[in-house]
Design a protein around this motif. Structure first.
Motif, PDB file in Angstrom:
ATOM      1  N   ILE A  57       7.166   2.453   0.279  1.00  6.40           N
ATOM      2  CA  ILE A  57       8.053   1.393   0.741  1.00  6.40           C
ATOM      3  C   ILE A  57       7.456   0.610   1.576  1.00  6.40           C
ATOM      4  CG2 ILE A  57      10.440   1.070   1.509  1.00  6.40           C
ATOM      5  CD1 ILE A  57      11.223   3.805   0.565  1.00  6.40           C
ATOM      6  N   ASN A  58       7.229  -0.689   1.863  1.00  4.27           N
ATOM      7  CA  ASN A  58       6.708  -1.520   2.602  1.00  4.27           C
ATOM      8  C   ASN A  58       5.261  -1.247   3.359  1.00  4.27           C
ATOM      9  OD1 ASN A  58       8.931  -3.060   2.817  1.00  4.27           O
ATOM     10  ND2 ASN A  58       9.987  -1.962   4.173  1.00  4.27           N
ATOM     11  N   GLU A  59       4.567  -0.600   2.338  1.00  2.17           N
ATOM     12  CA  GLU A  59       3.351  -0.224   2.663  1.00  2.17           C
ATOM     13  C   GLU A  59       2.859   0.994   3.571  1.00  2.17           C
ATOM     14  OE1 GLU A  59       0.893  -3.600   3.176  1.00  2.17           O
ATOM     15  OE2 GLU A  59       1.334  -4.349   1.121  1.00  2.17           O
TER      16      GLU A  59
ATOM     17  N   GLU B  36      13.896  -6.792   3.243  1.00  2.18           N
ATOM     18  CA  GLU B  36      12.912  -6.570   2.476  1.00  2.18           C
ATOM     19  C   GLU B  36      12.490  -5.325   2.074  1.00  2.18           C
ATOM     20  OE1 GLU B  36       9.846  -9.486   2.830  1.00  2.18           O
ATOM     21  OE2 GLU B  36      11.401 -11.281   2.181  1.00  2.18           O
ATOM     22  N   ASN B  37      12.490  -4.908   0.962  1.00  2.00           N
ATOM     23  CA  ASN B  37      11.684  -3.610   0.310  1.00  2.00           C
ATOM     24  C   ASN B  37      10.754  -3.923  -0.562  1.00  2.00           C
ATOM     25  OD1 ASN B  37      13.670  -1.277   1.520  1.00  2.00           O
ATOM     26  ND2 ASN B  37      14.812  -3.217   1.131  1.00  2.00           N
ATOM     27  N   LYS B  38       9.384  -3.728   0.007  1.00  2.52           N
ATOM     28  CA  LYS B  38       8.395  -3.817  -1.005  1.00  2.52           C
ATOM     29  C   LYS B  38       8.051  -2.413  -1.554  1.00  2.52           C
ATOM     30  CE  LYS B  38       3.691  -5.809  -1.227  1.00  2.52           C
ATOM     31  NZ  LYS B  38       2.497  -6.054  -0.332  1.00  2.52           N
TER      32      LYS B  38
ATOM     33  N   THR C  81      -1.454   6.974 -16.183  1.00  3.10           N
ATOM     34  CA  THR C  81      -0.242   6.339 -15.299  1.00  3.10           C
ATOM     35  C   THR C  81       0.311   5.217 -15.506  1.00  3.10           C
ATOM     36  OG1 THR C  81      -2.184   5.220 -13.927  1.00  3.10           O
ATOM     37  CG2 THR C  81      -1.587   7.631 -13.499  1.00  3.10           C
ATOM     38  N   GLU C  82       1.368   4.925 -15.093  1.00  2.00           N
ATOM     39  CA  GLU C  82       1.923   3.620 -15.137  1.00  2.00           C
ATOM     40  C   GLU C  82       2.404   3.261 -13.677  1.00  2.00           C
ATOM     41  OE1 GLU C  82       1.958   0.626 -16.329  1.00  2.00           O
ATOM     42  OE2 GLU C  82       2.809   0.959 -18.007  1.00  2.00           O
ATOM     43  N   THR C  83       2.383   2.020 -13.485  1.00  2.00           N
ATOM     44  CA  THR C  83       2.710   1.429 -12.039  1.00  2.00           C
ATOM     45  C   THR C  83       3.510   0.234 -12.011  1.00  2.00           C
ATOM     46  OG1 THR C  83       0.760   2.224 -11.175  1.00  2.00           O
ATOM     47  CG2 THR C  83       1.974   0.588  -9.949  1.00  2.00           C
ATOM     48  N   PHE C  84       4.636   0.376 -11.038  1.00  2.00           N
ATOM     49  CA  PHE C  84       5.706  -0.622 -10.949  1.00  2.00           C
ATOM     50  C   PHE C  84       5.937  -1.174  -9.567  1.00  2.00           C
ATOM     51  CE2 PHE C  84       9.845  -2.261 -10.082  1.00  2.00           C
ATOM     52  CZ  PHE C  84      10.047  -3.234 -11.127  1.00  2.00           C
ATOM     53  N   ARG C  85       5.743  -2.847  -9.284  1.00  2.00           N
ATOM     54  CA  ARG C  85       5.476  -3.193  -8.197  1.00  2.00           C
ATOM     55  C   ARG C  85       6.845  -4.275  -8.122  1.00  2.00           C
ATOM     56  NH1 ARG C  85       0.400  -2.616  -9.401  1.00  2.00           N
ATOM     57  NH2 ARG C  85      -0.843  -1.217  -7.946  1.00  2.00           N
ATOM     58  N   ALA C  86       7.421  -4.356  -6.930  1.00  2.00           N
ATOM     59  CA  ALA C  86       8.699  -5.323  -7.004  1.00  2.00           C
ATOM     60  C   ALA C  86       8.902  -5.455  -5.537  1.00  2.00           C
ATOM     61  CB  ALA C  86       9.697  -4.692  -7.847  1.00  2.00           C
ATOM     62  N   LEU C  87       9.669  -6.644  -5.064  1.00  2.00           N
ATOM     63  CA  LEU C  87      10.113  -6.681  -3.805  1.00  2.00           C
ATOM     64  C   LEU C  87      11.697  -6.946  -3.787  1.00  2.00           C
ATOM     65  CD1 LEU C  87       9.561  -7.694  -0.804  1.00  2.00           C
ATOM     66  CD2 LEU C  87       9.730 -10.030  -1.619  1.00  2.00           C
ATOM     67  N   VAL C  88      12.217  -5.869  -3.357  1.00  2.00           N
ATOM     68  CA  VAL C  88      13.825  -5.737  -3.337  1.00  2.00           C
ATOM     69  C   VAL C  88      14.405  -6.078  -1.799  1.00  2.00           C
ATOM     70  CG1 VAL C  88      15.699  -4.419  -3.946  1.00  2.00           C
ATOM     71  CG2 VAL C  88      13.639  -4.222  -5.314  1.00  2.00           C
ATOM     72  N   GLU C  89      15.390  -6.979  -2.154  1.00  2.00           N
ATOM     73  CA  GLU C  89      16.186  -7.417  -0.710  1.00  2.00           C
ATOM     74  C   GLU C  89      17.575  -6.591  -0.600  1.00  2.00           C
ATOM     75  OE1 GLU C  89      16.461  -9.936   2.641  1.00  2.00           O
ATOM     76  OE2 GLU C  89      14.953 -10.205   0.905  1.00  2.00           O
ATOM     77  N   LYS C  90      17.549  -6.029   0.478  1.00  2.00           N
ATOM     78  CA  LYS C  90      19.148  -5.312   0.580  1.00  2.00           C
ATOM     79  C   LYS C  90      20.314  -6.055   1.390  1.00  2.00           C
ATOM     80  CE  LYS C  90      21.119  -1.278   2.811  1.00  2.00           C
ATOM     81  NZ  LYS C  90      21.197   0.000   3.389  1.00  2.00           N
TER      82      LYS C  90
END
Length: 322
Positions: free
Chosen positions: A267-269, A299-301, A313-322
């Motif tokens: 989360i957020n690097e 923001e949640n990276k 492996t499989e990887t998912f990346r997204a930017l989510v706003e709360k």
């Protein structure tokens, strides 16, 4: 009286004369000393001569034996000459019969060259493209052996690249000249042909499950061919989905036929987490997995990676706003 005296003087004179008379020389007999010395000298001269002849003969025989031993220790001689950019002339010569000659590239299978008891053998070897190591071995009828090793580099007019793309492979090829076609096959199955226009091609190939060998051939307009083989372990990648539940959490959903072994998310690097499912769940329970975690304000990276039992492996990346 005078007569008597004269007689006496005469006798005395004769006696004196007799005294002065030389004795005749005695002949030399076999037992005399001069003959014995001559015989001894002659004997030793003959003995020394015989000894010298023996020494010369012994030395010559030793030299002959050493020369014979050196001849028996000689080994075959290997000559390799690069006659063109893509060919080598291989020549093996010897003073004894050759019984075995082999060569290989990169230790990937030996090629036998018939020797047939000859003392000289020649053959042409094609140099594969790229950087490759040639090894040559030869032995003679007496078991004397020799090896040759050299690295050769040949630039190809055609380049082939293979890389994974999900559950498939992406094959790309390009050439200095225009390409005619590409063929590929799995193991010993029938080839699939792809015709090409231009000097490059890109093809996606589905990977069968299990361990298989993919063979790719690309041919250009000059009929030059480049071949590439690669072993591929066909496994499916895990399925991964990351969503929010409309509240304060994000949800990780993952599934795999083998089972999910591990889940990592960032989360957020900065915040890093890891879930070791292999030590907590049975293989059956790990085939489908769901997990939720609270979002931060703002923001949640997110970066989520899942691993199956084969470490695919499989990887998912997204930017989510709360």
């Amino acid at each position: 009286m005078n007569q008597i005296l004269n007689v006496d003087d005469s006798n005395n004179h004769k006696r004196e004369k007799a005294t002065k008379t030389k004795m005749p020389k005695m002949p030399k007999t076999k037992n005399s000393e001069p003959i014995a010395i001559h015989t001894i000298v002659k004997f030793f001269a003959i003995a020394i001569l015989i000894f010298g002849i023996c020494m010369i003969g012994s030395g010559s025989y030793s030299m002959y034996k050493e020369a014979s031993k050196e001849v028996s220790k000689t080994k075959p001689v290997i000559y390799v000459e690069q006659t063109s950019a893509e060919e080598l002339l291989l020549k093996i010569t010897h003073n004894k019969e050759l019984v075995s000659i082999t060569y290989d590239w990169n230790e990937e299978g030996s090629v036998q060259i018939p020797a047939n008891g000859r003392k000289q053998v020649e053959t042409i070897i094609e140099i594969p493209t790229g950087t490759n190591t040639l090894k040559v071995y030869a032995s003679d009828i007496e078991g004397q052996e020799i090896e040759y090793e050299q690295v050769y580099t040949v630039e190809s007019d055609i380049n082939i690249n293979i890389e994974p793309e999900g559950n498939n492979l992406k094959v790309t090829a390009n050439g200095v000249n225009n390409l005619q076609f590409m063929t590929y096959r799995w193991d010993e199955e029938e080839e699939t042909r792809v015709d090409i226009e231009g000097n490059e091609v890109e093809e996606t190939i589905e990977i069968p499950k299990g361990l298989h060998t993919l063979t790719i051939n690309v041919v250009d307009i000059n009929n030059k061919t480049e071949t590439k083989e690669q072993e591929v372990n066909g496994v499916t990648k895990p399925k991964l989905e990351v969503t929010t539940d409309g509240s304060d959490n994000f949800i990780i959903k993952a599934s795999d036929e083998e089972g999910i072994k591990k889940v990592q998310f960032i989360i957020n690097e900065e915040e890093r987490y890891e879930l070791d499912l292999e030590s907590q769940l049975s293989p059956e329970d790990r085939k489908e997995f769901e997990y939720s975690y609270p979002l931060h304000d703002g923001e949640n990276k997110l970066e989520v990676t899942v691993y199956n039992n084969s470490d695919v492996t499989e990887t998912f990346r997204a930017l989510v706003e709360k």
